[in-house]
Design a protein around this motif. Structure first.
Motif, PDB file in Angstrom:
ATOM      1  N   THR A 112       3.686   9.664   3.413  1.00 12.92           N
ATOM      2  CA  THR A 112       2.499   9.669   4.258  1.00 12.92           C
ATOM      3  C   THR A 112       1.239   9.981   3.484  1.00 12.92           C
ATOM      4  N   ASN A 113       1.358  10.403   2.243  1.00 12.33           N
ATOM      5  CA  ASN A 113       0.181  10.703   1.445  1.00 12.33           C
ATOM      6  C   ASN A 113      -0.243   9.552   0.571  1.00 12.33           C
ATOM      7  N   SER A 114       0.449   8.413   0.645  1.00 17.30           N
ATOM      8  CA  SER A 114       0.123   7.288  -0.233  1.00 17.30           C
ATOM      9  C   SER A 114       0.169   5.987   0.521  1.00 17.30           C
ATOM     10  N   HIS A 115      -0.976   5.262   0.554  1.00 19.96           N
ATOM     11  CA  HIS A 115      -0.999   3.984   1.255  1.00 19.96           C
ATOM     12  C   HIS A 115      -0.343   2.890   0.436  1.00 19.96           C
ATOM     13  N   THR A 116      -0.087   3.106  -0.878  1.00 21.67           N
ATOM     14  CA  THR A 116       0.483   2.061  -1.712  1.00 21.67           C
ATOM     15  C   THR A 116       1.934   1.774  -1.350  1.00 21.67           C
ATOM     16  N   ASP A 117       2.640   2.699  -0.669  1.00 21.73           N
ATOM     17  CA  ASP A 117       4.010   2.449  -0.252  1.00 21.73           C
ATOM     18  C   ASP A 117       4.084   1.458   0.898  1.00 21.73           C
ATOM     19  N   ARG A 118       3.007   1.269   1.603  1.00 22.63           N
ATOM     20  CA  ARG A 118       3.043   0.431   2.792  1.00 22.63           C
ATOM     21  C   ARG A 118       2.341  -0.906   2.609  1.00 22.63           C
ATOM     22  N   ARG A 119       1.578  -1.042   1.561  1.00 25.70           N
ATOM     23  CA  ARG A 119       0.917  -2.311   1.334  1.00 25.70           C
ATOM     24  C   ARG A 119       0.781  -2.558  -0.158  1.00 25.70           C
ATOM     25  N   ILE A 120       0.570  -3.810  -0.510  1.00 23.92           N
ATOM     26  CA  ILE A 120       0.439  -4.175  -1.912  1.00 23.92           C
ATOM     27  C   ILE A 120      -0.602  -5.282  -2.008  1.00 23.92           C
ATOM     28  N   ASN A 121      -1.297  -5.324  -3.127  1.00 27.57           N
ATOM     29  CA  ASN A 121      -2.295  -6.362  -3.341  1.00 27.57           C
ATOM     30  C   ASN A 121      -1.648  -7.576  -3.995  1.00 27.57           C
ATOM     31  N   LEU A 122      -1.810  -8.735  -3.375  1.00 27.27           N
ATOM     32  CA  LEU A 122      -1.310  -9.982  -3.934  1.00 27.27           C
ATOM     33  C   LEU A 122      -2.506 -10.876  -4.265  1.00 27.27           C
ATOM     34  N   LEU A 123      -2.381 -11.632  -5.327  1.00 31.96           N
ATOM     35  CA  LEU A 123      -3.502 -12.418  -5.830  1.00 31.96           C
ATOM     36  C   LEU A 123      -3.327 -13.892  -5.484  1.00 31.96           C
ATOM     37  N   ARG A 124      -4.342 -14.465  -4.841  1.00 30.47           N
ATOM     38  CA  ARG A 124      -4.340 -15.899  -4.544  1.00 30.47           C
ATOM     39  C   ARG A 124      -5.715 -16.449  -4.908  1.00 30.47           C
ATOM     40  N   ASN A 125      -5.750 -17.329  -5.901  1.00 36.32           N
ATOM     41  CA  ASN A 125      -7.016 -17.861  -6.424  1.00 36.32           C
ATOM     42  C   ASN A 125      -7.897 -16.677  -6.847  1.00 36.32           C
ATOM     43  N   ASP A 126      -9.065 -16.536  -6.245  1.00 36.15           N
ATOM     44  CA  ASP A 126      -9.958 -15.441  -6.610  1.00 36.15           C
ATOM     45  C   ASP A 126      -9.945 -14.323  -5.571  1.00 36.15           C
ATOM     46  N   ASN A 127      -9.016 -14.381  -4.640  1.00 33.82           N
ATOM     47  CA  ASN A 127      -8.974 -13.386  -3.570  1.00 33.82           C
ATOM     48  C   ASN A 127      -7.794 -12.438  -3.729  1.00 33.82           C
ATOM     49  N   ILE A 128      -8.043 -11.187  -3.419  1.00 30.60           N
ATOM     50  CA  ILE A 128      -6.976 -10.199  -3.363  1.00 30.60           C
ATOM     51  C   ILE A 128      -6.541 -10.076  -1.907  1.00 30.60           C
ATOM     52  N   ILE A 129      -5.282 -10.384  -1.634  1.00 32.86           N
ATOM     53  CA  ILE A 129      -4.755 -10.346  -0.273  1.00 32.86           C
ATOM     54  C   ILE A 129      -3.953  -9.067  -0.089  1.00 32.86           C
ATOM     55  N   VAL A 130      -4.454  -8.166   0.742  1.00 30.65           N
ATOM     56  CA  VAL A 130      -3.748  -6.917   1.013  1.00 30.65           C
ATOM     57  C   VAL A 130      -2.603  -7.222   1.977  1.00 30.65           C
ATOM     58  N   THR A 131      -1.388  -6.972   1.537  1.00 31.04           N
ATOM     59  CA  THR A 131      -0.193  -7.413   2.265  1.00 31.04           C
ATOM     60  C   THR A 131       0.725  -6.237   2.574  1.00 31.04           C
ATOM     61  N   ASP A 132       1.219  -6.197   3.788  1.00 29.68           N
ATOM     62  CA  ASP A 132       2.221  -5.201   4.159  1.00 29.68           C
ATOM     63  C   ASP A 132       3.509  -5.529   3.406  1.00 29.68           C
ATOM     64  N   THR A 133       4.089  -4.552   2.728  1.00 30.95           N
ATOM     65  CA  THR A 133       5.298  -4.820   1.948  1.00 30.95           C
ATOM     66  C   THR A 133       6.448  -5.316   2.824  1.00 30.95           C
ATOM     67  N   ALA A 134       6.436  -4.966   4.099  1.00 31.14           N
ATOM     68  CA  ALA A 134       7.494  -5.435   5.010  1.00 31.14           C
ATOM     69  C   ALA A 134       7.462  -6.947   5.173  1.00 31.14           C
ATOM     70  N   ASP A 135       6.330  -7.586   4.861  1.00 30.51           N
ATOM     71  CA  ASP A 135       6.194  -9.029   5.007  1.00 30.51           C
ATOM     72  C   ASP A 135       6.674  -9.795   3.779  1.00 30.51           C
ATOM     73  N   ILE A 136       7.079  -9.075   2.732  1.00 33.57           N
ATOM     74  CA  ILE A 136       7.606  -9.724   1.533  1.00 33.57           C
ATOM     75  C   ILE A 136       9.105  -9.943   1.699  1.00 33.57           C
ATOM     76  N   TYR A 137       9.555 -11.179   1.451  1.00 37.22           N
ATOM     77  CA  TYR A 137      10.978 -11.495   1.542  1.00 37.22           C
ATOM     78  C   TYR A 137      11.678 -11.231   0.209  1.00 37.22           C
ATOM     79  N   TYR A 138      11.172 -11.865  -0.844  1.00 37.22           N
ATOM     80  CA  TYR A 138      11.760 -11.645  -2.165  1.00 37.22           C
ATOM     81  C   TYR A 138      10.771 -12.074  -3.235  1.00 37.22           C
ATOM     82  N   ALA A 139      11.082 -11.700  -4.473  1.00 39.41           N
ATOM     83  CA  ALA A 139      10.265 -12.091  -5.618  1.00 39.41           C
ATOM     84  C   ALA A 139      11.184 -12.661  -6.689  1.00 39.41           C
ATOM     85  N   GLU A 140      10.642 -13.610  -7.455  1.00 39.68           N
ATOM     86  CA  GLU A 140      11.439 -14.288  -8.476  1.00 39.68           C
ATOM     87  C   GLU A 140      10.656 -14.369  -9.783  1.00 39.68           C
TER      88      GLU A 140
END
Length: 266
Positions: free
Chosen positions: A153-181
């Motif tokens: 509860t003291n860290s917002h980084t556990d609940r969201r992550i910044n993803l990069l698309r073109n020149d935009n940083i998309i703040v994304t809830d980690t629960a919305d990530i399926y997998y990474a390769e």
């Protein structure tokens, strides 16, 4: 929310200040032009967000952000700049957003709304708990909806992550990530809202995710355990994982099978 604007162009500073007042409840407590002045200010006062230009005197915005990243309590950082080429570095610094000049009012308004929602969510009291991971059902599929992760509860980084698309940083809830390769020197990230290509190794990317929810199931794959809908037996006593809403299959390597079985109680 308390905000600090760091901008050495008076007109840009005034415009941003106006847009913040017009489209949010955020209080701008000061406006500074010099990087060293910002460090001195932050030694005496705390703010929740810093709107940070990159080209400022004494200490540029990127270097200033590096210093701020070492603070015990870190404010959100929104970069405001005329230069696109710093977006990848801003991602590395876990910036909340990256706004290009000249300002677009709709873009600013959307960012401010997202910022206020994130602040409200990150500072809301959350009960920390972990439920048992459900065992697979009779047809081999694993229940996924009941898998909850313990949140800091003291860290917002556990609940969201910044993803990069073109020149935009998309703040994304980690629960919305399926997998990474892993793909050569980058990592492909598959989410509820599309695909992203991150300029980091899969090990680095995995380290930024909640470790009790995201499992390194293969040297080239990280999977969100809560998104698994089916566990399919494969050769050499390994598995293929089928995920919610996706056609892709994610392998579990032989070296990870034992740990995976323990996590999923197989």
């Amino acid at each position: 929310m308390r905000a600090l604007i760091v901008e050495d162009e008076i007109l840009a500073s005034e415009e941003l200040n106006y847009l913040i007042q017009e489209h949010s409840q955020i209080e701008v407590v000061d406006r500074l032009e010099d990087g060293l002045d910002v460090l001195k200010f932050l030694q005496e006062q705390e703010v929740d967000v810093i709107f940070l230009d990159i080209n400022i005197p004494s200490l540029d915005g990127m270097m200033l952000a590096h210093h701020i990243g070492k603070f015990a309590t870190k404010p959100y950082i929104v970069f405001t700049t005329a230069y696109k080429e710093h977006a990848a570095e801003a991602f590395e610094l876990e910036a909340f957003d990256y706004i290009l000049k000249p300002y677009d009012e709709k873009r600013i308004a959307a960012m401010l709304h997202k910022l206020e929602l994130a602040f409200k969510r990150d500072h809301a009291p959350v009960e920390q708990h972990v439920e048992d991971v459900p065992a697979p059902t009779a047809d081999g599929s694993a229940a996924h909806g009941e898998l909850l992760r313990e949140r800091d509860t003291n860290s917002h980084t556990d609940r969201r992550i910044n993803l990069l698309r073109n020149d935009n940083i998309i703040v994304t809830d980690t629960a919305d990530i399926y997998y990474a390769e892993a793909q050569e020197k980058v990592t492909k990230v598959y989410t509820k809202n599309g695909e992203f290509t991150m300029p980091v190794s899969i090990s680095d990317f995995h380290s930024r995710l909640p470790q009790d929810t995201f499992f390194r199931c293969h040297r080239s794959y990280v999977v969100n355990l809560s998104q698994i809908r089916e566990i399919v037996p494969w050769f050499n006593n390994t598995y293929l994982l089928r995920l919610r809403d996706l056609e892709a299959e994610v392998p579990v390597s032989r070296g990870k099978v034992k740990e995976f079985r323990q996590l999923m109680r197989i």
